[in-house]
Design a protein around this motif. Sequence first.
Motif, PDB file in Angstrom:
ATOM      1  N   UNK A 131      15.179  31.966  76.644  1.00 27.45           N
ATOM      2  CA  UNK A 131      15.069  33.561  77.671  1.00 27.45           C
ATOM      3  C   UNK A 131      14.607  33.062  78.752  1.00 27.45           C
ATOM      4  N   UNK A 132      13.680  32.253  78.921  1.00 32.69           N
ATOM      5  CA  UNK A 132      12.703  31.975  80.097  1.00 32.69           C
ATOM      6  C   UNK A 132      13.953  30.904  80.814  1.00 32.69           C
ATOM      7  N   UNK A 140      14.647  39.086  87.544  1.00 34.62           N
ATOM      8  CA  UNK A 140      14.491  39.158  86.221  1.00 34.62           C
ATOM      9  C   UNK A 140      12.983  39.138  85.639  1.00 34.62           C
ATOM     10  N   UNK A 141      12.107  38.709  86.595  1.00 30.80           N
ATOM     11  CA  UNK A 141      10.782  38.753  86.235  1.00 30.80           C
ATOM     12  C   UNK A 141      10.042  39.911  85.535  1.00 30.80           C
ATOM     13  N   UNK A 142      10.019  41.187  86.060  1.00 31.81           N
ATOM     14  CA  UNK A 142       9.800  42.397  85.350  1.00 31.81           C
ATOM     15  C   UNK A 142       9.980  42.432  84.158  1.00 31.81           C
ATOM     16  N   UNK A 143      11.364  42.343  83.650  1.00 34.70           N
ATOM     17  CA  UNK A 143      11.942  42.544  82.300  1.00 34.70           C
ATOM     18  C   UNK A 143      11.200  41.119  81.379  1.00 34.70           C
ATOM     19  N   UNK A 144      11.211  39.979  81.913  1.00 32.35           N
ATOM     20  CA  UNK A 144      10.494  39.131  81.156  1.00 32.35           C
ATOM     21  C   UNK A 144       9.225  39.271  80.973  1.00 32.35           C
ATOM     22  N   UNK A 145       8.415  39.839  81.848  1.00 32.76           N
ATOM     23  CA  UNK A 145       6.944  40.084  81.493  1.00 32.76           C
ATOM     24  C   UNK A 145       6.866  41.080  80.501  1.00 32.76           C
ATOM     25  N   UNK A 150       5.258  42.122  75.020  1.00 31.98           N
ATOM     26  CA  UNK A 150       5.304  42.833  73.640  1.00 31.98           C
ATOM     27  C   UNK A 150       5.119  41.771  72.572  1.00 31.98           C
ATOM     28  N   UNK A 151       5.076  40.461  72.836  1.00 32.51           N
ATOM     29  CA  UNK A 151       5.177  39.581  71.979  1.00 32.51           C
ATOM     30  C   UNK A 151       3.782  38.829  71.853  1.00 32.51           C
ATOM     31  N   UNK A 152       2.926  39.297  72.595  1.00 30.40           N
ATOM     32  CA  UNK A 152       1.500  38.841  72.662  1.00 30.40           C
ATOM     33  C   UNK A 152       1.472  37.589  73.412  1.00 30.40           C
ATOM     34  N   UNK A 153       2.180  37.506  74.545  1.00 27.64           N
ATOM     35  CA  UNK A 153       1.965  36.242  75.370  1.00 27.64           C
ATOM     36  C   UNK A 153       1.270  36.724  76.300  1.00 27.64           C
ATOM     37  N   UNK A 154       0.285  35.996  77.139  1.00 26.58           N
ATOM     38  CA  UNK A 154      -0.421  36.294  78.162  1.00 26.58           C
ATOM     39  C   UNK A 154       0.313  36.375  79.613  1.00 26.58           C
ATOM     40  N   UNK A 155       0.407  37.249  80.280  1.00 24.29           N
ATOM     41  CA  UNK A 155       1.223  37.681  81.436  1.00 24.29           C
ATOM     42  C   UNK A 155       0.494  38.113  82.822  1.00 24.29           C
ATOM     43  N   UNK A 156       0.871  37.781  83.850  1.00 23.45           N
ATOM     44  CA  UNK A 156       0.170  38.223  84.921  1.00 23.45           C
ATOM     45  C   UNK A 156      -0.447  39.621  84.890  1.00 23.45           C
ATOM     46  N   UNK A 157       0.243  40.536  84.494  1.00 24.05           N
ATOM     47  CA  UNK A 157      -0.355  41.698  84.237  1.00 24.05           C
ATOM     48  C   UNK A 157       0.063  42.173  82.994  1.00 24.05           C
ATOM     49  N   UNK A 158      -0.887  43.304  82.157  1.00 28.74           N
ATOM     50  CA  UNK A 158      -0.725  43.601  81.109  1.00 28.74           C
ATOM     51  C   UNK A 158      -0.194  45.121  80.988  1.00 28.74           C
ATOM     52  N   UNK A 159       0.720  45.596  80.003  1.00 32.48           N
ATOM     53  CA  UNK A 159       1.028  47.046  79.965  1.00 32.48           C
ATOM     54  C   UNK A 159       0.294  47.430  78.567  1.00 32.48           C
ATOM     55  N   UNK A 160      -0.444  48.509  78.702  1.00 31.63           N
ATOM     56  CA  UNK A 160      -0.889  48.826  77.158  1.00 31.63           C
ATOM     57  C   UNK A 160      -1.199  50.337  77.441  1.00 31.63           C
ATOM     58  N   UNK A 161      -1.487  50.903  76.187  1.00 32.24           N
ATOM     59  CA  UNK A 161      -1.788  52.169  75.975  1.00 32.24           C
ATOM     60  C   UNK A 161      -2.915  52.785  75.594  1.00 32.24           C
ATOM     61  N   UNK A 162      -3.503  53.748  75.971  1.00 28.30           N
ATOM     62  CA  UNK A 162      -4.970  54.021  75.719  1.00 28.30           C
ATOM     63  C   UNK A 162      -4.968  55.607  76.328  1.00 28.30           C
ATOM     64  N   UNK A 267       7.892  46.828  89.708  1.00 30.58           N
ATOM     65  CA  UNK A 267       6.944  47.236  88.679  1.00 30.58           C
ATOM     66  C   UNK A 267       7.456  48.321  87.851  1.00 30.58           C
ATOM     67  N   UNK A 268       8.242  49.103  88.540  1.00 30.06           N
ATOM     68  CA  UNK A 268       8.653  50.281  87.942  1.00 30.06           C
ATOM     69  C   UNK A 268       9.971  50.041  86.877  1.00 30.06           C
ATOM     70  N   UNK A 269      10.568  48.951  87.222  1.00 32.41           N
ATOM     71  CA  UNK A 269      11.427  48.404  86.297  1.00 32.41           C
ATOM     72  C   UNK A 269      11.027  47.749  85.227  1.00 32.41           C
ATOM     73  N   UNK A 270       9.921  47.193  85.538  1.00 31.73           N
ATOM     74  CA  UNK A 270       8.792  46.506  84.458  1.00 31.73           C
ATOM     75  C   UNK A 270       8.357  47.365  83.292  1.00 31.73           C
ATOM     76  N   UNK A 271       8.217  48.686  84.095  1.00 32.46           N
ATOM     77  CA  UNK A 271       7.666  49.719  82.920  1.00 32.46           C
ATOM     78  C   UNK A 271       8.850  50.433  82.156  1.00 32.46           C
ATOM     79  N   UNK A 272       9.933  50.361  82.598  1.00 32.49           N
ATOM     80  CA  UNK A 272      11.261  50.966  82.065  1.00 32.49           C
ATOM     81  C   UNK A 272      11.388  49.779  80.845  1.00 32.49           C
TER      82      UNK A 272
END
Length: 679
Positions: A131-132, A140-145, A150-162, A267-272
Amino acid sequence: MKRPLLTTLLLSLLATGARAADNVPATPASGIDTQYIDANVRPQDDFFTYLNGKWLKTVDIPADRSSWGTFYQLRENTQAQLRDIAEADRKNLHAKAGSDERKVGDLYASFMDDKRRETLGYKPLSAELQRIRVLKDRKGVPALIAHLNRIGVATPYTISIGQDAKESTRYAVYVRQGGLGMPDRDYYLKADDAKLAATKATYQQHVAKTLALAGDKDVEAKAAAIVAFETALAQAQWTKVELRDPNKNYNKVELAALPALTPGYDLKAGLAEAGVASRVDYAIVGQPSYLQAFDKIVADADLDTLKAYFQWQLLRAYSPYLSKAFVNEDFDFYGRTLTGAAEIRAPWKIAVSTVEESLGEALGREYVAQHFPPERKARMEALVQNLLAAYRDSIGHLDWMGEDTKKQALDKLAKFSPKIGYPNKWRDYSRLAIKRDDLVGNVMRAQGFEYQRNVDKLGKPIDREEWSMTPQTVNAYYNSRMNGIVFPAAILQPPFFNMAADDAVNYGAIGAVIGHEIGHGFDDKGSQSDGDGNLRNWWTEQDLARFKAKTDMLVNQYGAFEPLPGYHVNGELTLGENIGDNAGLEIAHKAYLISLHGQPAPVIDGLTGDQRFYLGFAQVWRNKSRDAQQIVLIKTDPHSPGQFRANGTLRNQPAFYEAFGVKPGDKMYLPPDQRVSIW
Ligand SMILES: [Zn+2]
C-alpha cells in the motif's frame, strides 16, 4: 477473603515465574517494611535513602527491566496473575466462539506460536508495505496517514476523538503532532549532548537494519533520509512543556478553514479518509504552527523518502509481532540502547501485554473476578470520601485565596466523581475478530476496532462509565474533562493499600495517591478547567497570581534536583505531578488526623502514627532506573524520579518536621518561608 499481596521483594520467585507464595510471613500490622533501613543515613538528611538504603545497595534491576521498585514489583506480580488467566483461556477450547474468554485465549495463543511467526517472517505486513510502495504522489499522503493512524502506526499527525475541552458535553476530533521514532524531540536536536547524539546515530543504524530485514535495498541512504525527515518534524514540534498548556493547545478550526492552515496539504481530505469529516463541522488543532511547518516539510521531501519513512514506521509498530530477527532488532534499540535493559522480556510477558492492549477489559473482567475482594472497594470508598472531606475543609480555610475563588474551587470539588476497582459497564468486544493463527491481523484489527469505537462516539452523548485504564493496571488517574478520579483494582494492594494494616500506612500510601489524583484537578493545568470539565478560568486575577507564586517555588525546588550528572529534573514538565504529590500528602495527613477522632494514634513497632504515615508514603517510591532509562524519563515523564517524589514532597510538609525532629542544618530542612503549601 484472599490474602493481600506482599510488601516484600520477590525477585527470585518472579524470575522463575512463580507467584506470591503462602510461606511468606504475614504483613506486620504497621505495614512498614523496615528491612531495608540504612542506619548510617539520618532520616533528617535523606529520608528516601534512610528507608530504602539497603535495597538501593543490594537489589539489582532485573536484566529485562530498565527500572525496578515497589511499583514495578506489583506490576510484575499482576502480570503473573494475568498470565494464569490467559493460559487457562488458551487451553479452554470449550469456550464459546466469539466469547471474551475465547478471544483472550486465541490472541495469547497467536502470540506464543513462535514457529508460525518464524515461518511467516514479515509476510503478514506484505499488503501494508505494498500500500505504501504504490503511493504515486503527495496527494495520496492524507489517505495513507488516515489509514496508518487507524492501525496504530505513528504518523506525523494523529487524529483522535475526545471530549471537546471547552464544551465537555460533546465529543470532538483532535489533530495533534506526532510521528517520531525516538521518545522526544531533544533526541533529534541536542547535538551538544553526547549521549543523545550517540543514541541518534544508533537509531539511524537501527532503521537501516530493520529496512534490510524487510528486504529493502539501499537502506543506509534511506535511513539517513528518514532520520533527516524526522529531525525536520522534531524541529517544528512543540516541547513537552509547551504541550502542557491547555489553552495554547486548543485551536478550534472549522473544516472549511483547514485549507487556510495548510494550503499545500489537504488535511480536510485526510479527515474525510479518517471517517470523521462527515460527522463534525470543526476539528481542534493542537499545534497549528507545527501543521503549517509539516505542510512545507512534506512538499520538500522527495516521494521515496516519504515512502521509506512510512514503511519504517509500519515496521517499527509491528516488529514485536514478527519473526525473531525483527523482535531482537527492535529490542536492541528500544530496549538495550534506549533504556539500558540487558535482556528481552520473556515472550509470555509481551504476550500478556499484547492481550492487555487489545482486549484489556476482557482480561480485566476475569482478573477482577479472581483477584479483587469486594471488601477492598468498600474500605477504599470510605478513604476517598475522607480525602474529599479533608480537601473541602482545607480549601475553606485557605489564607491565600479569596472567597470568590474558594466558592468556585469548592464547586469543582463537589462535582468530582470517583471510580474504584473496575467499570460498571464492561467494553463490548463482539465486533472484534480474533484468530488463533493470525497475530499481526489480530493486533491490526484490535487497533482498528479501538479507533472505530472512538469515531462512533461522535454525535453521541458522553459515555461517563468509560474507563481509560484497565482494572489490572497498577496506577490511578484524574480526567479533567470528566472531572473524575479513577483507582483501578490492581493498585489497591500493598504497599499502596493494605487491608491487614493500621490506618496510618494506608493514609500515607493510597491516601496520598487519592490526594494526588484529586490534586490534579487543582494543579497548574487541571485548575484551568471547572467542575463540569470545561476549560474556563474561574480564578480572580489576584488569587491566580498567588497560586502562580507558590507553584513557581516548586518549579525551582525540583529544577535543582540532579538525578544524573548534567541532567536536571525539568521543574516545569513535572510541575503538575509535583503539585499533586505536595497537595496529596498534606491533605492525606489531614484526613488521617480526622480519622483519629481526637484520639492519640497507637505506637506500633516503636513508630508513632505520623512516623508510619510518612514511612508508608516513602516506601511507595522505592525504585531505581538504569542511566539510559533515567534520561528517557527526564525527557518525557511528567513525574519526578522516585527519590525526589519522596524527599521533594516531604520537606514541604510541616508535620513531617515534627514527626522526625527535622532541625535547621539537616539536609531535609527548608526554612518555613521556603516551604510550599498550596491546598
Ligand atoms: Zn499524577
